[in-house]
Design an enzyme around this catalytic site. Sequence first.
Site, PDB file in Angstrom:
ATOM      1  N   HIS A 143      23.309 -75.677  57.981  1.00 36.32           N
ATOM      2  CA  HIS A 143      24.527 -74.874  58.241  1.00 36.32           C
ATOM      3  C   HIS A 143      24.302 -73.401  57.884  1.00 36.32           C
ATOM      4  O   HIS A 143      25.262 -72.679  57.626  1.00 36.32           O
ATOM      5  CB  HIS A 143      25.740 -75.364  57.402  1.00 36.32           C
ATOM      6  CG  HIS A 143      26.205 -76.748  57.717  1.00 36.32           C
ATOM      7  ND1 HIS A 143      26.631 -77.617  56.738  1.00 36.32           N
ATOM      8  CD2 HIS A 143      26.341 -77.409  58.874  1.00 36.32           C
ATOM      9  CE1 HIS A 143      27.003 -78.759  57.290  1.00 36.32           C
ATOM     10  NE2 HIS A 143      26.829 -78.659  58.592  1.00 36.32           N
TER      11      HIS A 143
ATOM     12  N   ARG B 285      28.652 -89.673  55.505  1.00 34.87           N
ATOM     13  CA  ARG B 285      27.408 -89.590  54.709  1.00 34.87           C
ATOM     14  C   ARG B 285      27.728 -89.622  53.217  1.00 34.87           C
ATOM     15  O   ARG B 285      28.733 -89.057  52.786  1.00 34.87           O
ATOM     16  CB  ARG B 285      26.668 -88.285  55.021  1.00 34.87           C
ATOM     17  CG  ARG B 285      25.937 -88.329  56.341  1.00 34.87           C
ATOM     18  CD  ARG B 285      25.280 -86.994  56.640  1.00 34.87           C
ATOM     19  NE  ARG B 285      25.768 -86.477  57.908  1.00 34.87           N
ATOM     20  CZ  ARG B 285      25.602 -85.229  58.323  1.00 34.87           C
ATOM     21  NH1 ARG B 285      24.955 -84.352  57.584  1.00 34.87           N
ATOM     22  NH2 ARG B 285      26.078 -84.846  59.495  1.00 34.87           N
TER      23      ARG B 285
ATOM     24  N   HIS C 201      31.173 -75.084  53.725  1.00 41.19           N
ATOM     25  CA  HIS C 201      31.254 -75.460  55.150  1.00 41.19           C
ATOM     26  C   HIS C 201      31.529 -76.955  55.161  1.00 41.19           C
ATOM     27  O   HIS C 201      30.632 -77.767  54.951  1.00 41.19           O
ATOM     28  CB  HIS C 201      29.934 -75.129  55.861  1.00 41.19           C
ATOM     29  CG  HIS C 201      29.902 -75.599  57.289  1.00 41.19           C
ATOM     30  ND1 HIS C 201      29.904 -74.734  58.367  1.00 41.19           N
ATOM     31  CD2 HIS C 201      29.892 -76.837  57.819  1.00 41.19           C
ATOM     32  CE1 HIS C 201      29.893 -75.430  59.486  1.00 41.19           C
ATOM     33  NE2 HIS C 201      29.886 -76.716  59.183  1.00 41.19           N
ATOM     34  N   ILE C 202      32.801 -77.322  55.341  1.00 43.21           N
ATOM     35  CA  ILE C 202      33.120 -78.748  55.269  1.00 43.21           C
ATOM     36  C   ILE C 202      33.764 -79.224  56.572  1.00 43.21           C
ATOM     37  O   ILE C 202      34.923 -78.944  56.862  1.00 43.21           O
ATOM     38  CB  ILE C 202      33.966 -79.086  54.019  1.00 43.21           C
ATOM     39  CG1 ILE C 202      35.023 -78.018  53.722  1.00 43.21           C
ATOM     40  CG2 ILE C 202      33.093 -79.223  52.794  1.00 43.21           C
ATOM     41  CD1 ILE C 202      35.864 -78.333  52.485  1.00 43.21           C
TER      42      ILE C 202
ATOM     43  N   GLY D  25      37.578 -77.452  55.937  1.00 47.00           N
ATOM     44  CA  GLY D  25      37.774 -76.217  55.172  1.00 47.00           C
ATOM     45  C   GLY D  25      38.809 -75.295  55.802  1.00 47.00           C
ATOM     46  O   GLY D  25      39.596 -74.665  55.097  1.00 47.00           O
ATOM     47  N   GLU D  26      38.816 -75.237  57.140  1.00 46.49           N
ATOM     48  CA  GLU D  26      39.756 -74.328  57.803  1.00 46.49           C
ATOM     49  C   GLU D  26      41.158 -74.910  57.891  1.00 46.49           C
ATOM     50  O   GLU D  26      42.140 -74.175  57.947  1.00 46.49           O
ATOM     51  CB  GLU D  26      39.258 -74.030  59.236  1.00 46.49           C
ATOM     52  CG  GLU D  26      38.027 -73.161  59.265  1.00 46.49           C
ATOM     53  CD  GLU D  26      37.344 -73.130  60.632  1.00 46.49           C
ATOM     54  OE1 GLU D  26      38.035 -73.254  61.652  1.00 46.49           O
ATOM     55  OE2 GLU D  26      36.107 -72.997  60.657  1.00 46.49           O
ATOM     56  N   ASN D  27      41.231 -76.264  57.925  1.00 48.09           N
ATOM     57  CA  ASN D  27      42.526 -76.883  58.246  1.00 48.09           C
ATOM     58  C   ASN D  27      43.209 -77.643  57.127  1.00 48.09           C
ATOM     59  O   ASN D  27      44.416 -77.850  57.191  1.00 48.09           O
ATOM     60  CB  ASN D  27      42.346 -77.842  59.429  1.00 48.09           C
ATOM     61  CG  ASN D  27      41.915 -77.116  60.675  1.00 48.09           C
ATOM     62  OD1 ASN D  27      42.618 -76.227  61.146  1.00 48.09           O
ATOM     63  ND2 ASN D  27      40.743 -77.445  61.182  1.00 48.09           N
TER      64      ASN D  27
ATOM     65  N   ARG E 178      20.410 -73.144  69.428  1.00 48.47           N
ATOM     66  CA  ARG E 178      20.506 -73.578  68.038  1.00 48.47           C
ATOM     67  C   ARG E 178      19.357 -74.557  67.771  1.00 48.47           C
ATOM     68  O   ARG E 178      19.139 -75.494  68.556  1.00 48.47           O
ATOM     69  CB  ARG E 178      21.833 -74.294  67.819  1.00 48.47           C
ATOM     70  CG  ARG E 178      21.899 -74.896  66.454  1.00 48.47           C
ATOM     71  CD  ARG E 178      23.003 -75.900  66.350  1.00 48.47           C
ATOM     72  NE  ARG E 178      23.026 -76.428  65.001  1.00 48.47           N
ATOM     73  CZ  ARG E 178      23.403 -77.647  64.703  1.00 48.47           C
ATOM     74  NH1 ARG E 178      23.781 -78.476  65.649  1.00 48.47           N
ATOM     75  NH2 ARG E 178      23.418 -78.051  63.460  1.00 48.47           N
TER      76      ARG E 178
ATOM     77  N   ASN F  20      23.359 -75.567  72.632  1.00 45.59           N
ATOM     78  CA  ASN F  20      23.127 -76.469  71.508  1.00 45.59           C
ATOM     79  C   ASN F  20      22.767 -77.824  72.117  1.00 45.59           C
ATOM     80  O   ASN F  20      23.649 -78.562  72.572  1.00 45.59           O
ATOM     81  CB  ASN F  20      24.394 -76.558  70.657  1.00 45.59           C
ATOM     82  CG  ASN F  20      24.179 -77.412  69.419  1.00 45.59           C
ATOM     83  OD1 ASN F  20      23.148 -78.061  69.267  1.00 45.59           O
ATOM     84  ND2 ASN F  20      25.161 -77.411  68.533  1.00 45.59           N
TER      85      ASN F  20
ATOM     86  N   GLU G 257      29.358 -70.267  64.896  1.00 47.42           N
ATOM     87  CA  GLU G 257      27.893 -70.297  64.953  1.00 47.42           C
ATOM     88  C   GLU G 257      27.373 -69.807  66.302  1.00 47.42           C
ATOM     89  O   GLU G 257      26.327 -69.169  66.382  1.00 47.42           O
ATOM     90  CB  GLU G 257      27.394 -71.725  64.663  1.00 47.42           C
ATOM     91  CG  GLU G 257      27.567 -72.087  63.185  1.00 47.42           C
ATOM     92  CD  GLU G 257      27.720 -73.556  62.913  1.00 47.42           C
ATOM     93  OE1 GLU G 257      28.719 -74.145  63.374  1.00 47.42           O
ATOM     94  OE2 GLU G 257      26.856 -74.140  62.244  1.00 47.42           O
TER      95      GLU G 257
END
Length: 405
Positions: A180, A241, A208-209, A333-335, A91, A7, A385
């Site tokens: 994403h 953003r 996807h945050i 999102g995951e945490n 990527r 990446n 990813e």
Amino acid sequence: MNILVINAGSSSLKFQLYNMDNEEVLAKGKVERIGMETAILSYDPAERQGIREVAEVLEHTTAIQKVLGMLMHKDHGVLSSMKEIDAVGHRVVHGGESFSSSVIVNEEVKREIRRLFDLAPLHNPAHLLGIQAVENNMPDVPQVVVFDTAFHQTMPPKSYLYPIPMVLYKKHQIRRYGFHGTSHAYVSERAAALIQKPFDKLKIVTCHIGNGASCAAILNGRSVDTSMGMTPLEGLMMGTRSGDIDPAIVPFAMGKEELTLNEVNSMLNKHSGLMAISGISGDMREIVRAMEAGDRNATLAFEMYEYRLRKYIGAYAAAMNGLDLLVFTAGVGENSAELREALCRNLTFLGLELDEHANVQRSDAERVISTKESRIQVMVIPTNEELVIARDTHRLILAREEDVV
Ligand code: ADP
């Protein structure tokens, strides 16, 4: 088959080396501050001690040289020769309308990535530098590019067109592309597989945050809408953003504050979102901490972030005339159990019922966090990813070898 996933950014280059026989990560690391005499190299092999080093790395070709040097290091290396790298997967942020799936790099592909510089001026030039750097160091190794935009190329015109004069689309390709995509595709497919439902018969919203944030409406296995637009600025409120605002604010604020185009761009990308409202940070962890300590601005920032995301989930349920599965991924999102809880508390009208105990369990695992009775299943799926890039690269290289035979 060993695959190196890269990446490349303008001043950094992240890498992971996969053994595709068992999808094991053999080593990973990054080169930061490319362009400086004091670039920082870090390298972590799976079962050996890593390397931290400061070195002069003035351009990407040297960065790749350093990466190869670390991978083949006599004490810390995981490879004995460069020949053990069978392919490289990159990527690439923007594939425009030209790429709806991953492809093997050739001259035409590189030309097309260059043609898209206009649409992703911060990203695509760096990706091309990465591709060229690999070519310079390993001219015979095949390379594959995996695009963030590709998964969303299935959107219909009613989703991807903006209601502005068509000439802007026809002449300049101004439209929604979405980003994403690799992550939305991966987590939605994983989620469907885990609950043993056919991916092509589900109505899914993926959130996807992370620092950047987007959600996608995935109907019968295809992305039909997504919140990021022509650039990654549109849609959800993010760390720094703004996401959606009235476009008329731009000329108005420029006039009132005497801002240049660059300044207004920087304001919306780097000084807005959670950061602007809280005045504390764009990092959700710090927002939650400050909120728990009673900070009002942090509370407002959290509420706006949750409210704006919830409105998108509702909109996408309406867009698909239903919702079966809601998936959370990436850093927040995951945490953030707090955010998931706040969201789901206000989605009960859809028949969604959060399992509060499962939601707060600390875990890195893929999991269901809704109750058995819930009409909509809610899941947390850690994104990966790099693995998708490695898999796509592996698949395309194997297919090419079969063609040659
Ligand atoms: P990127 O978009 O740069 O890939 P990530 O997906 O890693 O970012 O997400 C980074 C963000 O995730 C951080 O800015 C932070 O706000 C958030 N995050 C990470 N851990 C937690 C946590 N435990 N609770 C809330 N937010 C978290």
